[in-house]
Design a protein around this motif. Structure first.
Motif, PDB file in Angstrom:
ATOM      1  N   ARG A  17       0.824  -1.211   0.000  1.00 44.47           N
ATOM      2  CA  ARG A  17       0.000   0.000   0.000  1.00 44.47           C
ATOM      3  C   ARG A  17       0.858   1.261   0.000  1.00 44.47           C
ATOM      4  NH1 ARG A  17      -5.400  -0.355   1.887  1.00 44.47           N
ATOM      5  NH2 ARG A  17      -5.356   1.866   1.437  1.00 44.47           N
ATOM      6  N   PRO A  18       1.306   1.711  -1.175  1.00 42.04           N
ATOM      7  CA  PRO A  18       2.111   2.936  -1.239  1.00 42.04           C
ATOM      8  C   PRO A  18       1.377   4.151  -0.670  1.00 42.04           C
ATOM      9  CG  PRO A  18       2.027   1.848  -3.395  1.00 42.04           C
ATOM     10  CD  PRO A  18       1.129   1.089  -2.476  1.00 42.04           C
ATOM     11  N   ASP A  19       0.049   4.181  -0.781  1.00 42.50           N
ATOM     12  CA  ASP A  19      -0.708   5.305  -0.230  1.00 42.50           C
ATOM     13  C   ASP A  19      -0.600   5.347   1.292  1.00 42.50           C
ATOM     14  OD1 ASP A  19      -2.260   2.875  -0.278  1.00 42.50           O
ATOM     15  OD2 ASP A  19      -4.072   4.037   0.128  1.00 42.50           O
ATOM     16  N   GLU A  20      -0.553   4.188   1.930  1.00 42.30           N
ATOM     17  CA  GLU A  20      -0.400   4.133   3.384  1.00 42.30           C
ATOM     18  C   GLU A  20       1.023   4.536   3.789  1.00 42.30           C
ATOM     19  OE1 GLU A  20      -3.126   2.575   6.006  1.00 42.30           O
ATOM     20  OE2 GLU A  20      -3.582   4.153   4.567  1.00 42.30           O
ATOM     21  N   GLU A  22       2.900   6.644   2.202  1.00 45.62           N
ATOM     22  CA  GLU A  22       2.927   8.104   2.060  1.00 45.62           C
ATOM     23  C   GLU A  22       2.259   8.783   3.258  1.00 45.62           C
ATOM     24  OE1 GLU A  22       1.228  11.541  -0.980  1.00 45.62           O
ATOM     25  OE2 GLU A  22       1.333   9.462  -1.657  1.00 45.62           O
ATOM     26  N   ARG A  23       1.117   8.249   3.704  1.00 46.08           N
ATOM     27  CA  ARG A  23       0.410   8.817   4.859  1.00 46.08           C
ATOM     28  C   ARG A  23       1.293   8.770   6.108  1.00 46.08           C
ATOM     29  NH1 ARG A  23      -1.908   6.740   9.006  1.00 46.08           N
ATOM     30  NH2 ARG A  23      -1.941   4.600   8.240  1.00 46.08           N
ATOM     31  N   LYS A  26       4.274  11.227   5.875  1.00 44.68           N
ATOM     32  CA  LYS A  26       3.830  12.613   6.066  1.00 44.68           C
ATOM     33  C   LYS A  26       3.657  12.944   7.545  1.00 44.68           C
ATOM     34  CE  LYS A  26       1.528  13.638   1.708  1.00 44.68           C
ATOM     35  NZ  LYS A  26       0.244  13.882   1.030  1.00 44.68           N
ATOM     36  N   GLU A  83     -11.582   0.693   6.403  1.00 39.04           N
ATOM     37  CA  GLU A  83     -11.992   0.946   5.025  1.00 39.04           C
ATOM     38  C   GLU A  83     -13.163   0.001   4.792  1.00 39.04           C
ATOM     39  OE1 GLU A  83      -7.901   2.255   2.847  1.00 39.04           O
ATOM     40  OE2 GLU A  83      -8.324   0.131   2.942  1.00 39.04           O
TER      41      GLU A  83
END
Length: 174
Positions: A17-20, A22-23, A26, A83
């Motif tokens: 999960r690249p989006d996780e 990134e989160r 950040k 989710e």
């Protein structure tokens, strides 16, 4: 008809999960593999990168998931926010696509890391078919069906080489 898998959730692993990732980054966290885990696996003859894990910038952590209940020491990096999905299961009427019962498989990543959804559905289909074939001897006892499915999924994951803990429960949805 054939049982078909409908995934109700996705993996919450930083490895997929690249989006996780990134989160988490950040928020000041780090996502990296555990060097000790990597060294142990490679010393045993494996050749792996090690799974990615979530760490605070001070080095505390090492959880291989990005969402979890508990694990307060990793807040706000690891969050409990779900989710959610909504799936309508039609049991009767013109939109019903087959005459098979529905099953819900609740399992930990010890199963999902080594068994794809299609393999789980295939096993469920095979076990259901065994019990349905013997239906002439009386009505299907779904408690035996789901118990057999759960046990066989655990054994299949073990044979597939899972290295994680395993919990599995199968529910019959009448």
């Amino acid at each position: 008809g054939v049982l078909r898998p409908i995934p109700l959730s996705g993996d919450h692993s930083p490895s997929v999960r690249p989006d996780e990732v990134e989160r988490i980054e950040k928020l000041g966290g780090e996502v990296r593999s555990n060097p000790w885990e990597k060294a142990m696996v490679n010393a045993a003859g494996g050749n792996v990168k090690g799974c990615l894990r979530v760490y605070h910038s001070n080095g505390v952590g090492g959880l291989n998931m990005t969402r979890a209940l508990g694990d307060v020491y990793l807040k706000p990096l690891v969050i409990p926010n779900p989710e959610s999905t909504l799936n309508l299961i039609r049991k009767e009427g013109k939109n019903r696509t087959d005459d098979h019962p529905s099953f819900l498989v609740l399992a930990t990543d010890g199963i999902w890391d080594v068994l794809p959804n299609e393999k789980v559905a295939e096993l469920a289909q095979n076990i259901y078919s065994l019990y349905a074939h013997n239906e002439a001897q009386g009505p299907i006892d779904y408690s035996n069906v789901v118990q057999s499915m759960s046990l066989n999924l655990v054994q299949m994951a073990q044979r597939a080489g899972t290295r994680d803990n395993i919990t599995c429960m199968v529910l019959h949805l009448p």
